[in-house]
Design a protein around this motif. Structure first.
Motif, PDB file in Angstrom:
ATOM      1  N   GLY A  25       0.825  -1.200   0.000  1.00  0.00           N
ATOM      2  CA  GLY A  25       0.000   0.000   0.000  1.00  0.00           C
ATOM      3  C   GLY A  25       0.860   1.251   0.000  1.00  0.00           C
ATOM      4  N   LEU A  26       0.408   2.270  -0.703  1.00  0.00           N
ATOM      5  CA  LEU A  26       1.066   3.576  -0.714  1.00  0.00           C
ATOM      6  C   LEU A  26       0.080   4.605  -0.176  1.00  0.00           C
ATOM      7  CD1 LEU A  26       2.664   3.510  -4.303  1.00  0.00           C
ATOM      8  CD2 LEU A  26       3.719   2.807  -2.140  1.00  0.00           C
ATOM      9  N   ILE A  27       0.504   5.377   0.812  1.00  0.00           N
ATOM     10  CA  ILE A  27      -0.370   6.389   1.390  1.00  0.00           C
ATOM     11  C   ILE A  27       0.205   7.776   1.129  1.00  0.00           C
ATOM     12  CG2 ILE A  27       0.694   6.000   3.663  1.00  0.00           C
ATOM     13  CD1 ILE A  27      -1.967   7.005   4.896  1.00  0.00           C
ATOM     14  N   PHE A  28      -0.659   8.650   0.616  1.00  0.00           N
ATOM     15  CA  PHE A  28      -0.297  10.042   0.336  1.00  0.00           C
ATOM     16  C   PHE A  28      -1.157  10.917   1.249  1.00  0.00           C
ATOM     17  CE2 PHE A  28       0.223   7.450  -3.382  1.00  0.00           C
ATOM     18  CZ  PHE A  28       1.400   7.874  -3.967  1.00  0.00           C
ATOM     19  N   ASP A  29      -0.588  11.369   2.339  1.00  0.00           N
ATOM     20  CA  ASP A  29      -1.334  12.206   3.275  1.00  0.00           C
ATOM     21  C   ASP A  29      -1.192  13.661   2.845  1.00  0.00           C
ATOM     22  OD1 ASP A  29      -2.880  12.941   5.380  1.00  0.00           O
ATOM     23  OD2 ASP A  29      -1.446  12.442   6.948  1.00  0.00           O
ATOM     24  N   GLN A  30      -2.333  14.320   2.630  1.00  0.00           N
ATOM     25  CA  GLN A  30      -2.388  15.700   2.161  1.00  0.00           C
ATOM     26  C   GLN A  30      -1.815  15.825   0.744  1.00  0.00           C
ATOM     27  OE1 GLN A  30      -1.024  18.698   4.981  1.00  0.00           O
ATOM     28  NE2 GLN A  30      -1.541  17.378   6.700  1.00  0.00           N
ATOM     29  N   LEU A  31      -2.412  15.085  -0.168  1.00  0.00           N
ATOM     30  CA  LEU A  31      -2.055  15.193  -1.584  1.00  0.00           C
ATOM     31  C   LEU A  31      -2.477  16.571  -2.081  1.00  0.00           C
ATOM     32  CD1 LEU A  31      -1.041  13.581  -4.125  1.00  0.00           C
ATOM     33  CD2 LEU A  31      -3.446  13.080  -4.577  1.00  0.00           C
ATOM     34  N   SER A  32      -1.524  17.334  -2.593  1.00  0.00           N
ATOM     35  CA  SER A  32      -1.816  18.704  -3.009  1.00  0.00           C
ATOM     36  C   SER A  32      -2.180  18.760  -4.485  1.00  0.00           C
ATOM     37  CB  SER A  32      -0.603  19.605  -2.757  1.00  0.00           C
ATOM     38  OG  SER A  32       0.488  19.214  -3.582  1.00  0.00           O
ATOM     39  N   ALA A  33      -2.775  19.879  -4.882  1.00  0.00           N
ATOM     40  CA  ALA A  33      -3.155  20.058  -6.281  1.00  0.00           C
ATOM     41  C   ALA A  33      -1.936  19.991  -7.188  1.00  0.00           C
ATOM     42  CB  ALA A  33      -3.872  21.400  -6.454  1.00  0.00           C
ATOM     43  N   GLY A  34      -0.798  20.488  -6.702  1.00  0.00           N
ATOM     44  CA  GLY A  34       0.419  20.478  -7.517  1.00  0.00           C
ATOM     45  C   GLY A  34       0.967  19.098  -7.787  1.00  0.00           C
ATOM     46  N   ALA A  35       0.559  18.126  -6.982  1.00  0.00           N
ATOM     47  CA  ALA A  35       1.062  16.760  -7.152  1.00  0.00           C
ATOM     48  C   ALA A  35       0.088  15.875  -7.918  1.00  0.00           C
ATOM     49  CB  ALA A  35       1.349  16.134  -5.787  1.00  0.00           C
ATOM     50  N   SER A  36      -1.067  16.411  -8.299  1.00  0.00           N
ATOM     51  CA  SER A  36      -2.109  15.572  -8.892  1.00  0.00           C
ATOM     52  C   SER A  36      -1.690  14.983 -10.243  1.00  0.00           C
ATOM     53  CB  SER A  36      -3.404  16.373  -9.050  1.00  0.00           C
ATOM     54  OG  SER A  36      -3.207  17.501  -9.874  1.00  0.00           O
ATOM     55  N   THR A  37      -0.941  15.736 -11.045  1.00  0.00           N
ATOM     56  CA  THR A  37      -0.505  15.226 -12.348  1.00  0.00           C
ATOM     57  C   THR A  37       0.402  14.019 -12.179  1.00  0.00           C
ATOM     58  OG1 THR A  37      -0.657  17.417 -13.369  1.00  0.00           O
ATOM     59  CG2 THR A  37       0.712  15.788 -14.483  1.00  0.00           C
ATOM     60  N   GLU A  38       1.339  14.109 -11.232  1.00  0.00           N
ATOM     61  CA  GLU A  38       2.247  12.983 -10.999  1.00  0.00           C
ATOM     62  C   GLU A  38       1.502  11.814 -10.361  1.00  0.00           C
ATOM     63  OE1 GLU A  38       6.140  11.615 -11.762  1.00  0.00           O
ATOM     64  OE2 GLU A  38       5.020  13.400 -12.369  1.00  0.00           O
ATOM     65  N   PHE A  39       0.493  12.113  -9.558  1.00  0.00           N
ATOM     66  CA  PHE A  39      -0.333  11.055  -8.975  1.00  0.00           C
ATOM     67  C   PHE A  39      -1.056  10.283 -10.081  1.00  0.00           C
ATOM     68  CE2 PHE A  39      -4.338   9.551  -6.995  1.00  0.00           C
ATOM     69  CZ  PHE A  39      -3.808   8.796  -5.955  1.00  0.00           C
TER      70      PHE A  39
END
Length: 270
Positions: free
Chosen positions: A86-100
């Motif tokens: 499992g990978l957890i991204f706590d507080q995924l920001s708008a700036g990281a959405s493309t890479e997500f």
């Protein structure tokens, strides 16, 4: 992660975590949404604790090019039904959405991979594949508020005799609700007092300067390099260490990790 979850101090309504894991298992990706301070992180980490058979990794940052590196790491882990990852991204920001999105596309060929992320309501629109994943809104309702209050009372942590007033003052934010119950005052009142102590003491001007920049960045989900901040404020090593240590000790910023500074929580920083 974090200590309050590990210590069992976080209340979650009965059956919620099981239902969330069912949705995560069905879709492979689960997004927990809501305003800052509603309890997204607490729910995410409680869910992680609920399923220890999954090997979880926290992703603290997601910059351009990171998706490829993470995908290679996952492939090397050889996830399976006996050892899911499992990978957890706590507080995924708008700036990281493309890479997500890029990471999701790279991991689609794998089975037994779980992606869990928390993000603010206003950032959900930046996740273009939102229609393909499971989304769960986190909110503080009356039932949850009563459960939190009862849990705090049992531990002797509640200074209020009733949960109702605190619930009405909290604006639906779990962070604010718990703070009122345990401290007797609203979060803004406590932070105002901490800041005013520094404003009237010229010896603590460095702390104010650090807070002004770190909290502004953290309110938008951004961390700051300690060395860059130190150079910007023209502080020597001793001044920087003294100021940041005191701010962390008094719970105004998080303990510096890997040379980066951030606030304890975006709502506190705001």
């Amino acid at each position: 992660q974090p200590r309050r979850v590990e210590a069992g101090l976080v209340f979650q309504p009965e059956g919620v975590l099981e239902a969330l894991f069912d949705r995560l298992s069905a879709k492979g990706t689960l997004l927990l949404t809501g305003p800052s301070g509603v309890g997204k992180s607490a729910r995410a980490w409680s869910l992680v604790r609920q399923v220890p058979f999954v090997v979880w990794y926290r992703i603290d940052r997601l910059h351009a090019g990171d998706a490829a590196a993470i995908a290679r790491f996952v492939a090397a882990m050889r996830p399976s039904g006996q050892a899911p990852v499992g990978l957890i991204f706590d507080q995924l920001s708008a700036g990281a959405s493309t890479e997500f999105e890029e990471l999701r596309s790279r991991l689609v060929r794998f089975r037994h991979i779980y992606l869990l992320a928390t993000l603010r309501n206003e950032d959900l629109a930046t996740v273009l594949s939102a229609h393909e994943v499971a989304i769960a809104a986190v909110e503080l309702d009356e039932g949850t508020a009563q459960g939190i209050f009862a849990s705090l009372q049992v531990r002797g942590l509640a200074v209020r005799s009733s949960w109702r007033d605190a619930f009405e003052q909290s604006d639906g934010l779990t962070l604010e609700f718990v703070h009122i119950l345990t401290q007797g005052r609203r979060l803004t009142e406590v932070i105002d007092a901490q800041v005013n102590e520094r404003l009237i003491d010229p010896r603590r001007a460095n702390e104010i300067s650090i807070l002004a920049l770190v909290c502004q960045a953290d309110a938008w989900g951004v961390t700051m390099r300690g060395t860059a901040l130190q150079n910007r404020l023209h502080l020597d090593d001793g001044e920087m260490r003294q100021a940041t240590a005191r701010l962390a000790r008094e719970h105004l910023i998080a303990d510096p990790a890997e040379g980066r500074l951030r606030g304890l929580h975006p709502l506190r920083s705001k």
